[in-house]
Design a protein around this motif. Structure first.
Motif, PDB file in Angstrom:
ATOM      1  N   HIS A 152      49.772  45.721  34.771  1.00 51.99           N
ATOM      2  CA  HIS A 152      50.471  45.534  36.033  1.00 51.99           C
ATOM      3  C   HIS A 152      51.808  44.839  35.760  1.00 51.99           C
ATOM      4  O   HIS A 152      51.913  43.969  34.879  1.00 51.99           O
ATOM      5  CB  HIS A 152      49.653  44.653  36.979  1.00 51.99           C
ATOM      6  N   PRO A 153      52.857  45.188  36.504  1.00 52.16           N
ATOM      7  CA  PRO A 153      54.154  44.521  36.302  1.00 52.16           C
ATOM      8  C   PRO A 153      54.029  43.010  36.492  1.00 52.16           C
ATOM      9  O   PRO A 153      53.414  42.534  37.441  1.00 52.16           O
ATOM     10  CB  PRO A 153      55.033  45.138  37.397  1.00 52.16           C
ATOM     11  N   GLY A 154      54.599  42.254  35.555  1.00 53.66           N
ATOM     12  CA  GLY A 154      54.567  40.799  35.633  1.00 53.66           C
ATOM     13  C   GLY A 154      53.257  40.186  35.204  1.00 53.66           C
ATOM     14  O   GLY A 154      53.040  38.975  35.418  1.00 53.66           O
ATOM     15  N   GLN A 155      52.379  40.959  34.576  1.00 54.36           N
ATOM     16  CA  GLN A 155      51.058  40.477  34.167  1.00 54.36           C
ATOM     17  C   GLN A 155      51.171  39.238  33.275  1.00 54.36           C
ATOM     18  O   GLN A 155      51.922  39.218  32.312  1.00 54.36           O
ATOM     19  CB  GLN A 155      50.320  41.589  33.414  1.00 54.36           C
ATOM     20  N   GLN A 156      50.384  38.201  33.621  1.00 56.25           N
ATOM     21  CA  GLN A 156      50.397  36.952  32.848  1.00 56.25           C
ATOM     22  C   GLN A 156      49.400  36.957  31.681  1.00 56.25           C
ATOM     23  O   GLN A 156      49.534  36.155  30.755  1.00 56.25           O
ATOM     24  CB  GLN A 156      50.072  35.764  33.765  1.00 56.25           C
ATOM     25  N   PHE A 157      48.397  37.836  31.724  1.00 52.81           N
ATOM     26  CA  PHE A 157      47.480  37.888  30.588  1.00 52.81           C
ATOM     27  C   PHE A 157      48.210  38.442  29.369  1.00 52.81           C
ATOM     28  O   PHE A 157      48.954  39.426  29.475  1.00 52.81           O
ATOM     29  CB  PHE A 157      46.264  38.768  30.899  1.00 52.81           C
ATOM     30  N   PRO A 158      48.010  37.843  28.175  1.00 54.32           N
ATOM     31  CA  PRO A 158      48.711  38.308  26.963  1.00 54.32           C
ATOM     32  C   PRO A 158      48.127  39.636  26.474  1.00 54.32           C
ATOM     33  O   PRO A 158      47.094  39.670  25.806  1.00 54.32           O
ATOM     34  CB  PRO A 158      48.465  37.177  25.966  1.00 54.32           C
ATOM     35  N   PHE A 251      47.230  40.758  42.169  1.00 52.30           N
ATOM     36  CA  PHE A 251      46.888  42.178  41.987  1.00 52.30           C
ATOM     37  C   PHE A 251      45.620  42.589  42.735  1.00 52.30           C
ATOM     38  O   PHE A 251      44.956  43.544  42.346  1.00 52.30           O
ATOM     39  CB  PHE A 251      46.748  42.526  40.486  1.00 52.30           C
ATOM     40  N   PHE A 252      45.285  41.908  43.833  1.00 52.49           N
ATOM     41  CA  PHE A 252      44.112  42.310  44.600  1.00 52.49           C
ATOM     42  C   PHE A 252      44.325  43.655  45.284  1.00 52.49           C
ATOM     43  O   PHE A 252      43.361  44.397  45.505  1.00 52.49           O
ATOM     44  CB  PHE A 252      43.759  41.239  45.630  1.00 52.49           C
ATOM     45  N   GLY A 253      45.583  43.992  45.593  1.00 47.78           N
ATOM     46  CA  GLY A 253      45.848  45.272  46.228  1.00 47.78           C
ATOM     47  C   GLY A 253      45.473  46.456  45.368  1.00 47.78           C
ATOM     48  O   GLY A 253      45.226  47.550  45.882  1.00 47.78           O
ATOM     49  N   ALA A 254      45.384  46.243  44.063  1.00 47.90           N
ATOM     50  CA  ALA A 254      45.043  47.333  43.144  1.00 47.90           C
ATOM     51  C   ALA A 254      43.553  47.441  42.880  1.00 47.90           C
ATOM     52  O   ALA A 254      43.143  48.287  42.085  1.00 47.90           O
ATOM     53  CB  ALA A 254      45.786  47.128  41.812  1.00 47.90           C
ATOM     54  N   SER A 255      42.719  46.591  43.509  1.00 44.91           N
ATOM     55  CA  SER A 255      41.298  46.547  43.173  1.00 44.91           C
ATOM     56  C   SER A 255      40.433  46.507  44.428  1.00 44.91           C
ATOM     57  O   SER A 255      40.179  45.434  44.985  1.00 44.91           O
ATOM     58  CB  SER A 255      40.995  45.317  42.301  1.00 44.91           C
ATOM     59  N   PRO A 256      39.933  47.653  44.885  1.00 46.19           N
ATOM     60  CA  PRO A 256      39.012  47.642  46.031  1.00 46.19           C
ATOM     61  C   PRO A 256      37.780  46.776  45.785  1.00 46.19           C
ATOM     62  O   PRO A 256      37.295  46.117  46.709  1.00 46.19           O
ATOM     63  CB  PRO A 256      38.637  49.125  46.183  1.00 46.19           C
ATOM     64  N   VAL A 257      37.268  46.776  44.554  1.00 49.05           N
ATOM     65  CA  VAL A 257      36.086  45.964  44.244  1.00 49.05           C
ATOM     66  C   VAL A 257      36.379  44.495  44.485  1.00 49.05           C
ATOM     67  O   VAL A 257      35.586  43.771  45.104  1.00 49.05           O
ATOM     68  CB  VAL A 257      35.624  46.207  42.805  1.00 49.05           C
TER      69      VAL A 257
END
Length: 325
Positions: A152-158, A251-257
């Motif tokens: 995802h754009p701007g992702q903080q996970f390395p 990024f909750f908008g990208a995850s229905p679960v």
């Protein structure tokens, strides 16, 4: 370089567990050492299963006598809280340096807790996360981005350490919640009252523990809980006396679960507030802190998130409260 910690004790222990007997399992033949002779092995007999393992570091001069317990999520172990997959110090180190005695668990069936006899005690089979499932569930990137590791754009996970994260994943048994809750209850019997910081699936066990009230859990921090119990029929009077803090990433908008998980927790939070309880919320994007995955403690800005949690644990207040949701 950080100053050395003044440590009083380092150790570990198992807690919980029950005797189990396995009967009727077939004898098999196996070689138990490289080059050794194969010999019959009879798996029938008595076992102890359902225990958890806890590693602790106690400081020489802690800021508070209340221990801090770190509870991991599903398919993971206490490694969650140690060094991050890309080699930075994790929340275990952060909270020790914040003056807390820290206890890190490997929950029932995970890591050093050891397995149940299988087959024999546990019904069904354990499951293990594939990397594709982790990519989606931990909200690292869009599903179609997995093959090329496009986050995802701007992702903080390395992202370069994604395979390092995969090395931490262990099997889990769906439906083993009762044994795990018993082990966490035994831990709080031994150490409580304590402050608990839990992640994902571990939040469900922490929520259950908080229903024992402040004699067991002083303050509770829930990092992205994957749902919550149905509050119908639960007496929330004691849980309402335990201040709760929930922290949400991006990024909750990208995850229905994850939208479903979050809605389930918010229903529980509403019931807790209706019972007179307090549930504080840190919605990181609402604070202008964007890009966080489900793995808040491993993200590149994990220390900044930990600082917000530490402030709340110390003062009982949010340092920079977000606008009401």
């Amino acid at each position: 370089m950080s100053a050395p910690l003044r440590v009083a004790a380092i150790g570990g222990f198992h807690v919980g567990g029950r005797p189990h007997r396995v009967e009727g399992a077939p004898t098999r033949v196996a070689a138990f050492a490289p080059g050794g002779p194969a010999r019959p092995f009879d798996p029938n007999g008595d076992y102890v299963a359902g225990q958890m393992y806890v590693q602790y570091v106690r400081l020489a001069d802690p800021a508070t006598p209340v221990p801090l317990l770190l509870w991991h999520g599903g398919g993971m172990t206490g490694v969650t809280w140690e060094d991050t997959p890309d080699g930075r110090p994790g929340w275990h180190d952060f909270f020790l340096r914040a003056g807390r005695d820290v206890y890190v668990s490997d929950a029932t069936e995970r890591g050093r807790a050891s397995w149940f006899p299988y087959p024999g005690v546990m019904p069904g089979e354990p499951v293990l996360r594939p990397l594709q499932e982790m990519w989606d569930t931990f909200r690292i990137g869009p599903t179609e981005g997995y093959p090329l590791r496009r986050p995802h754009p701007g992702q903080q996970f390395p992202i370069a350490a994604f395979e390092g994260l995969a090395r931490q994943i262990v099997p889990r048994w769906p439906g083993n919640e009762a044994a795990t809750s018993r082990a966490y209850a035994a831990l709080l019997d031994r150490l409580g009252p304590a402050d608990v910081v839990a992640h994902s699936q571990g939040c469900g066990f922490a929520i259950a523990a908080a229903q024992g009230g402040p004699a067991r859990v002083r303050r509770l921090v829930l990092l992205e809980p994957s749902g919550a119990p149905d509050h119908a029929g639960i007496d929330l009077a004691l849980a309402a006396r335990v201040p709760h803090l929930v922290v949400w990433g991006d990024f909750f908008g990208a995850s229905p679960v994850w939208r479903q998980y979050r809605a389930a927790f918010e229903r529980y939070a509403d019931a807790l507030r209706a019972a007179g309880g307090r549930v504080d919320v840190i919605d990181l994007p609402a604070l202008g802190i964007t890009g966080n995955s489900h793995l808040l403690m491993m993200d590149r800005n994990g220390d900044a998130v930990a600082a917000l949690v530490a402030e709340w644990l110390t003062s009982g207040q949010l340092a920079n409260p977000p606008a009401p949701l």
